[in-house]
Write a protein that holds these residues in place. Structure first.
Motif, short mmCIF file in Angstrom:
data_model
loop_
_atom_site.label_atom_id
_atom_site.label_comp_id
_atom_site.label_asym_id
_atom_site.label_seq_id
_atom_site.Cartn_x
_atom_site.Cartn_y
_atom_site.Cartn_z
N ALA A 199 29.42 26.56 28.15
CA ALA A 199 28.47 27.66 28.19
C ALA A 199 28.82 28.68 27.12
O ALA A 199 29.99 28.99 26.91
CB ALA A 199 28.50 28.32 29.57
N PRO A 200 27.80 29.23 26.43
CA PRO A 200 28.09 30.25 25.42
C PRO A 200 28.61 31.53 26.07
O PRO A 200 28.22 31.88 27.17
CB PRO A 200 26.74 30.48 24.76
CG PRO A 200 25.72 29.94 25.68
CD PRO A 200 26.39 28.91 26.53
N VAL A 201 29.53 32.19 25.39
CA VAL A 201 30.12 33.42 25.90
C VAL A 201 29.68 34.57 24.99
O VAL A 201 30.06 34.60 23.83
CB VAL A 201 31.66 33.34 25.92
CG1 VAL A 201 32.25 34.64 26.43
CG2 VAL A 201 32.11 32.18 26.77
N PRO A 202 28.87 35.49 25.51
CA PRO A 202 28.44 36.59 24.66
C PRO A 202 29.60 37.56 24.39
O PRO A 202 30.45 37.77 25.23
CB PRO A 202 27.35 37.27 25.49
CG PRO A 202 27.66 36.92 26.89
CD PRO A 202 28.33 35.56 26.85
N ARG A 203 29.60 38.10 23.20
CA ARG A 203 30.58 39.13 22.85
C ARG A 203 30.04 40.46 23.37
O ARG A 203 28.88 40.78 23.16
CB ARG A 203 30.79 39.19 21.35
CG ARG A 203 31.31 37.91 20.77
CD ARG A 203 32.72 37.69 21.24
NE ARG A 203 33.23 36.45 20.68
CZ ARG A 203 34.33 35.89 21.07
NH1 ARG A 203 35.03 36.42 22.04
NH2 ARG A 203 34.75 34.78 20.53
N ASN A 204 30.88 41.24 24.03
CA ASN A 204 30.41 42.50 24.58
C ASN A 204 31.43 43.61 24.32
O ASN A 204 32.54 43.36 23.85
CB ASN A 204 30.09 42.36 26.07
CG ASN A 204 31.25 41.77 26.84
OD1 ASN A 204 32.39 41.83 26.42
ND2 ASN A 204 30.96 41.21 27.99
N TRP A 205 31.05 44.83 24.63
CA TRP A 205 31.89 45.97 24.29
C TRP A 205 33.23 45.99 25.04
O TRP A 205 34.22 46.42 24.45
CB TRP A 205 31.13 47.28 24.47
CG TRP A 205 30.82 47.64 25.88
CD1 TRP A 205 29.69 47.36 26.59
CD2 TRP A 205 31.69 48.34 26.77
NE1 TRP A 205 29.80 47.83 27.86
CE2 TRP A 205 31.02 48.44 28.01
CE3 TRP A 205 32.96 48.89 26.68
CZ2 TRP A 205 31.57 49.07 29.11
CZ3 TRP A 205 33.52 49.51 27.78
CH2 TRP A 205 32.82 49.60 28.97
N PRO A 206 33.36 45.55 26.30
CA PRO A 206 34.70 45.57 26.91
C PRO A 206 35.68 44.66 26.17
O PRO A 206 36.84 45.02 25.96
CB PRO A 206 34.47 45.07 28.34
CG PRO A 206 33.05 45.33 28.62
CD PRO A 206 32.34 45.18 27.32
N ARG A 207 35.21 43.49 25.75
CA ARG A 207 36.08 42.57 25.03
C ARG A 207 36.47 43.17 23.68
O ARG A 207 37.60 43.06 23.24
CB ARG A 207 35.40 41.22 24.85
CG ARG A 207 36.31 40.19 24.23
CD ARG A 207 35.68 38.82 24.10
NE ARG A 207 35.45 38.23 25.41
CZ ARG A 207 34.25 38.09 25.97
NH1 ARG A 207 33.18 38.47 25.34
NH2 ARG A 207 34.11 37.54 27.14
N LEU A 208 35.51 43.82 23.01
CA LEU A 208 35.79 44.47 21.73
C LEU A 208 36.79 45.61 21.92
O LEU A 208 37.73 45.75 21.14
CB LEU A 208 34.49 44.99 21.11
CG LEU A 208 34.63 45.74 19.79
CD1 LEU A 208 35.20 44.82 18.72
CD2 LEU A 208 33.30 46.31 19.36
N ALA A 209 36.61 46.40 22.97
CA ALA A 209 37.53 47.51 23.24
C ALA A 209 38.94 46.98 23.53
O ALA A 209 39.92 47.54 23.03
CB ALA A 209 37.02 48.33 24.43
N LEU A 210 39.03 45.91 24.33
CA LEU A 210 40.34 45.32 24.60
C LEU A 210 40.98 44.82 23.32
O LEU A 210 42.19 44.97 23.11
CB LEU A 210 40.21 44.17 25.58
CG LEU A 210 40.38 44.50 27.05
CD1 LEU A 210 40.20 43.24 27.89
CD2 LEU A 210 41.70 45.13 27.34
N GLY A 211 40.18 44.22 22.45
CA GLY A 211 40.70 43.73 21.17
C GLY A 211 41.24 44.86 20.31
O GLY A 211 42.29 44.73 19.69
N VAL A 212 40.53 45.97 20.29
CA VAL A 212 40.97 47.13 19.51
C VAL A 212 42.26 47.70 20.10
O VAL A 212 43.21 48.01 19.36
CB VAL A 212 39.86 48.19 19.44
CG1 VAL A 212 40.37 49.50 18.87
CG2 VAL A 212 38.69 47.68 18.61
#
Length: 180
Positions: free
Chosen positions: A21-34
């Motif tokens: 299944a495709p996994v959308p990129r979202n702001w919580p994942r981006l924030a965790l990455g930062v």
């Protein structure tokens, strides 16, 4: 910049060639990455300053080892929810590929649920351990930083990993069943 600008996880698992299944990129994942990136940068800076201080000025940075250890622990456990949601765990397929295709979605669900149970036990035990550390106020040696908050953070990240593992497994199951 919106989350649509970020790439999606590939829809085919590169290790097995199976669709996922495709996994959308979202702001919580981006924030965790930062946040994790900033922590890694801080660990690198601490290490550089400590090494230069130790060998050039014969004055190591006080508590650098403790801070590096705590930051490393935080980075690992903060990254765990993203790994669980993306289903990017390390896997070894020795016999699994030989099972019939109709069994694969259910096998993946069972494996994910077992992983969630194990992760739940780990979360519970870390929480208990952090509670013990908090009860007698254990702290690091040099900087006297309390250890319990880091333990609670790790336990909460594991618990979030449980929820995300189950969500990702159910998302994958529905995706696979629709494709059959």
């Amino acid at each position: 910049m919106t989350h649509e600008n970020f790439p999606r996880v590939p829809e085919t698992d590169p290790s097995s060639g199976r669709d996922r299944a495709p996994v959308p990129r979202n702001w919580p994942r981006l924030a965790l990455g930062v946040v994790c990136g900033a922590m890694l940068l801080a660990m690198m800076a601490l290490t550089v300053v400590d090494v230069i201080g130790r060998y050039v000025f014969v004055a190591p940075l006080q508590g650098a080892t403790e801070l590096t250890e705590m930051l490393l622990c935080a980075v690992i456990f903060l990254g765990l929810p993203a790994v669980c949601f993306d289903r990017d765990h390390v896997t070894v397929d020795l016999v699994i590929d030989r099972l019939p295709a109709c069994v694969q979605p259910w096998r993946e669900l069972a494996t994910s649920l077992l992983s969630a149970v194990v992760l739940g036990i780990v979360s519970w035990r870390i929480w208990v351990y952090a509670g013990q550390k908090a009860s007698y106020g254990e702290a690091t040696n040099s900087l006297r930083l309390p250890i319990a908050p880091l333990g609670y953070l790790c336990a909460l990240c594991c618990a979030l990993g449980v929820v995300l593992t189950v969500v990702a497994a159910l998302r994958q199951l529905t995706f696979q069943l629709r494709r059959q």
